[in-house]
Design an enzyme around this catalytic site. Structure first.
Site, PDB file in Angstrom:
ATOM      1  N   LYS A  47       5.905 -21.550  -3.694  1.00  0.00           N
ATOM      2  CA  LYS A  47       5.569 -22.235  -4.347  1.00  0.00           C
ATOM      3  C   LYS A  47       6.612 -22.589  -5.694  1.00  0.00           C
ATOM      4  O   LYS A  47       7.518 -23.397  -5.657  1.00  0.00           O
ATOM      5  CB  LYS A  47       5.037 -22.716  -5.200  1.00  0.00           C
ATOM      6  CG  LYS A  47       3.883 -23.614  -6.386  1.00  0.00           C
ATOM      7  CD  LYS A  47       4.459 -25.009  -5.218  1.00  0.00           C
ATOM      8  CE  LYS A  47       4.567 -25.571  -6.627  1.00  0.00           C
ATOM      9  NZ  LYS A  47       3.022 -25.619  -7.724  1.00  0.00           N
ATOM     10  N   LYS A  58       8.746 -24.576 -17.500  1.00  0.00           N
ATOM     11  CA  LYS A  58       8.192 -22.904 -16.169  1.00  0.00           C
ATOM     12  C   LYS A  58       8.721 -22.475 -14.918  1.00  0.00           C
ATOM     13  O   LYS A  58       8.753 -21.256 -14.997  1.00  0.00           O
ATOM     14  CB  LYS A  58       6.474 -22.758 -16.886  1.00  0.00           C
ATOM     15  CG  LYS A  58       5.389 -21.358 -16.497  1.00  0.00           C
ATOM     16  CD  LYS A  58       5.430 -21.108 -15.150  1.00  0.00           C
ATOM     17  CE  LYS A  58       3.810 -22.294 -14.952  1.00  0.00           C
ATOM     18  NZ  LYS A  58       3.612 -22.104 -14.017  1.00  0.00           N
TER      19      LYS A  58
END
Length: 318
Positions: A185, A254
């Site tokens: 991911k 992030k």
């Protein structure tokens, strides 16, 4: 899809009641999907508004994590960061301190591979199972049960989680042992972040050369330069000015930081991605964390060492 009590081979029944911790845009969407597919669902979130909204969707609500741990055999986490996951699983009131039987934990958070592996060791000593199953597809995918899921865990643990994963995901890929899902991911979102920047540059170059944006997009999507950014993001959220994907600049920043940190940890040189990472970091000066992440296409960037300025992605050639 059979319901949680009547699976033809008993597999779904083995999942028991499903608890969802983290009832934001993604978590609430997954709750709705699970309820629609016939699962019994319990939800928990620190936000009272989120708890109320989830109750209105039809899920049972508890007021503490411990209540959820005790009443649910399967637990789905949809949280902002690895620190939140760690707190829920091993902090005060966490799963490791719960007097309950073995639990299956499915972590859909975009988290950190090494943190996930450490948590797996702590949980496994107590008989719990942890698999990492970060998702792509946004709130729309969560609500429709068409998420893309990248799953880390052993073959047997992956099989145990499949009834729930199948309800939530349209594309499910088992990518390796625990932690592998989170690694994939991070890589995926690093590519998305980079592709958004390169696509915005392609638009500026093409329009400066006299090609209309729509014609340029159509041609790129028919050629080898296409990507999910040109095929989905630009038509759905950028060209029409919608910018309402449900995923924010803050969340993508992030994820980009996670990719940069992982590269540094593994001593992997990524000069192109590092440049993209610098541009994403600098964009905080002109794009707030709450803005849609596709807004990065509005930035005209000269270099990572210069100021990043905002522009109109559809008028950049003027």
């Amino acid at each position: 899809m059979t319901n949680s009590n009547t699976g033809a081979d008993g597999a779904i029944g083995n999942t028991g009641t499903i608890g969802v911790i983290g009832l934001g845009n993604m978590g609430l969407g997954m709750v709705r999907t699970l309820l629609r597919e016939g699962f019994a669902v319990v939800g928990f979130d620190l936000s009272n508004d989120r708890r109320i909204e989830t109750a209105e969707a039809g899920a049972a609500i508890v007021t503490s994590q411990q209540e959820l741990f005790k009443s649910c055999d399967t637990i789905i986490l949809s949280l902002p960061t690895a620190a939140h996951v760690t707190a829920v699983l091993t902090g005060d009131g966490g799963l490791t301190g719960c007097d309950c039987g073995p639990r299956l934990v499915i972590d859909t958070t975009t988290s950190e591979p090494d943190v996930t592996r450490a948590l797996d060791q702590s949980l496994r000593r107590l008989g719990h199972i942890l698999i990492d199953a970060p998702v792509s597809g946004g709130p729309a995918g969560a609500n429709s049960g068409q998420l893309t899921m990248m799953v880390g865990g052993s073959e047997s643990d992956f099989a145990k989680a499949m009834p729930v994963l199948t309800a939530l995901g349209g594309k499910i890929t088992h990518v390796g042992p625990v932690g592998a899902g989170h690694a994939v991911k991070i890589v995926n979102n690093m590519l998305v972040a980079t592709h958004l920047l390169t696509m915005s540059e392609a638009i500026r170059l093409g329009t400066a050369a006299g090609v209309e944006v729509e014609n340029l997009i159509n041609a790129l999507n028919a050629g080898s330069g296409r990507s999910a950014i040109s095929e989905v993001n630009y038509p759905k959220w950028v060209m029409n000015g919608a910018f309402d994907s449900g995923f924010t600049m803050g969340l993508m920043r992030k994820d980009v930081r996670l990719a940069m940190a992982l590269a540094a940890q593994k001593d992997i040189a990524m000069p192109v991605s590092e440049l993209a990472g610098e541009l994403w970091a600098q964009s905080a000066d002109s794009l707030a964390d709450g803005e849609d992440f596709n807004r990065i296409t509005e930035l005209k960037n000269t270099s990572a060492t210069n100021t990043v300025t905002k522009t109109d992605p559809l008028k950049a050639g003027e």
